[in-house]
Design a protein around this motif. Structure first.
Motif, PDB file in Angstrom:
ATOM      1  N   HIS A   1      36.483 -74.567 -40.459  1.00 36.47           N
ATOM      2  CA  HIS A   1      36.149 -73.821 -41.681  1.00 36.47           C
ATOM      3  C   HIS A   1      35.968 -72.352 -41.323  1.00 36.47           C
ATOM      4  O   HIS A   1      34.850 -71.869 -41.104  1.00 36.47           O
ATOM      5  CB  HIS A   1      34.882 -74.416 -42.293  1.00 36.47           C
TER       6      HIS A   1
ATOM      7  N   CYS B   1      39.547 -83.124 -46.035  1.00 38.92           N
ATOM      8  CA  CYS B   1      38.260 -82.665 -45.515  1.00 38.92           C
ATOM      9  C   CYS B   1      37.635 -81.774 -46.578  1.00 38.92           C
ATOM     10  O   CYS B   1      38.304 -80.905 -47.146  1.00 38.92           O
ATOM     11  CB  CYS B   1      38.435 -81.902 -44.208  1.00 38.92           C
TER      12      CYS B   1
ATOM     13  N   ASP C   1      32.901 -81.253 -43.493  1.00 42.52           N
ATOM     14  CA  ASP C   1      32.422 -80.347 -42.467  1.00 42.52           C
ATOM     15  C   ASP C   1      30.899 -80.440 -42.400  1.00 42.52           C
ATOM     16  O   ASP C   1      30.259 -81.093 -43.234  1.00 42.52           O
ATOM     17  CB  ASP C   1      32.946 -78.921 -42.664  1.00 42.52           C
TER      18      ASP C   1
ATOM     19  N   CYS D   1      33.312 -82.832 -39.046  1.00 39.01           N
ATOM     20  CA  CYS D   1      33.922 -81.763 -38.248  1.00 39.01           C
ATOM     21  C   CYS D   1      33.057 -80.510 -38.342  1.00 39.01           C
ATOM     22  O   CYS D   1      32.591 -80.148 -39.432  1.00 39.01           O
ATOM     23  CB  CYS D   1      35.324 -81.420 -38.761  1.00 39.01           C
TER      24      CYS D   1
ATOM     25  N   GLY E   1      32.093 -76.971 -39.036  1.00 44.34           N
ATOM     26  CA  GLY E   1      32.612 -75.917 -39.901  1.00 44.34           C
ATOM     27  C   GLY E   1      31.592 -74.813 -40.015  1.00 44.34           C
ATOM     28  O   GLY E   1      30.401 -75.084 -40.204  1.00 44.34           O
TER      29      GLY E   1
END
Length: 352
Positions: A26, A240, A283, A305, A307
């Motif tokens: 991100h 995502c 994220d 994930c 970010g």
């Protein structure tokens, strides 16, 4: 849970500079050349968002954009920040103000091509530190699909960023079905990033259109993907959602209860809503460790994930340190391995 690698055949070689690979999924890039395409009067957020601000927030935003102008527009300029923060790779996605869904479709297509070419050019300056995600003119699904294919096949971009709505249309709108089909076919990542809240009349003050509006838009986007049947029709989608997925990951029980209790909640999705929620990636831009721990516990480390929202003031200031204290395997997945699988990255001698 094993994630199959991103569909492009050529893996992107990257290196872990520390003990673990760190991939920021991100991070934004502004492509100034697109402003000349759309005209300066159209260069900012669309009226549906810009109308819901205050003079105080506008003044802060003006100072912010002046301060970050260099790093927002240049991949090379941000390398010192990445080194300081311990980030090995950034996935560059367009600055959200450059979605341009409210403009004429042909004009938006021209701008999207310039933006995507610009992102690909910045990635090429340091291909071991950056991967690209593009944009598509979703107000015209045919044009969007054509540009999506060009992003993947010609520019080697590993995903596309989209807003949580398309000029007020929700993501389960029937006109968007060709886009979702193409994204599933190509196996490319779709990164959903809201741009304020389109009905923000009560969110003007205190920067609420971002603080509350962005997570609320993400919540609505996920809700429409689930209840509107998009995830039933396209189980192979790689999606995502920014900002920790908004509010649903912390309150999914209400969705499931409504689905069990009411036939109008079951009309568009075949299974309990929470089962679809856990097919999405989120994220970890939630700023609070208790909220991060809750996401790991309820959503699972395999679907999270790192970010940061670089380089904006709403970014996590210590994206690697924020994940300290997690289980070692969970931490490695969240810091970089999950994003590496989604984006088609390969670490020499590593696990991605």
């Amino acid at each position: 849970m094993t994630v199959q690698p991103c569909s492009p055949s050529r893996p992107i070689q990257v290196a872990a500079r520390g003990r673990e690979l760190v991939v920021d999924i991100h991070a934004h890039l502004h492509v100034a050349a697109a402003v000349a395409v759309v005209g300066r009067e159209n260069a900012g957020p669309p009226p549906a968002v810009a109308d819901f601000s205050s003079p105080a927030s506008d003044a802060v935003n003006a100072r912010q954009f002046a301060a970050i102008a260099d790093v927002l527009a240049s991949a090379e300029a941000r390398l010192p920040d990445m080194d300081r923060l311990g980030v090995d790779v950034q996935a560059l996605s367009p600055s959200p103000g450059q979605f341009y869904y409210h403009l004429d479709a042909e004009l938006a297509r021209s701008a999207a091509r310039v933006i995507n070419d610009g992102i690909a050019a910045e990635v090429a300056k340091a291909p071991d530190r950056f991967v690209g995600m593009g944009t598509v003119p979703l107000q015209n699904a045919g044009m969007a699909v054509a540009e999506l294919r060009r992003c993947v096949r010609d520019l080697d971009l590993r995903g596309v960023e989209i807003n949580a709505n398309v000029d007020g249309r929700d993501l389960d709108d029937p006109t968007l079905r060709p886009f979702w089909a193409a994204a599933e076919e190509l196996g490319t990542l779709v990164f959903i990033h809201p741009l304020g809240f389109t009905e923000g009349r009560r969110l003007r003050d205190h920067y609420f259109n971002n603080l509350i509006g962005n997570p609320l838009e993400a919540t609505l986007a996920i809700g429409h993907l689930i209840f509107g049947g998009v995830l039933d029709r396209h189980p192979g989608l790689r999606i995502c959602v920014a900002h920790g997925g908004g509010y649903l990951p912390g309150y999914w029980g209400r969705m499931d209860h409504g689905w069990r209790a009411r036939e109008d909640c079951r009309a568009g999705c075949e299974h309990p809503p929470s089962s679809y929620l856990r097919r999405l990636w989120l994220d970890t831009l939630v700023f609070d460790r208790d909220q991060l721990d809750s996401l790991v516990r309820t959503h699972g480390a395999d679907r999270l994930c790192l970010g940061s929202d670089y380089p904006f003031d709403m970014a996590e200031p210590d994206p690697v340190g924020f994940h300290q204290g997690l289980d070692e395997n969970d931490r490695a997945k969240i810091l970089g391995l999950n994003a590496a699988a989604l984006l088609g990255l390969h670490v020499a001698g590593g696990r991605a």
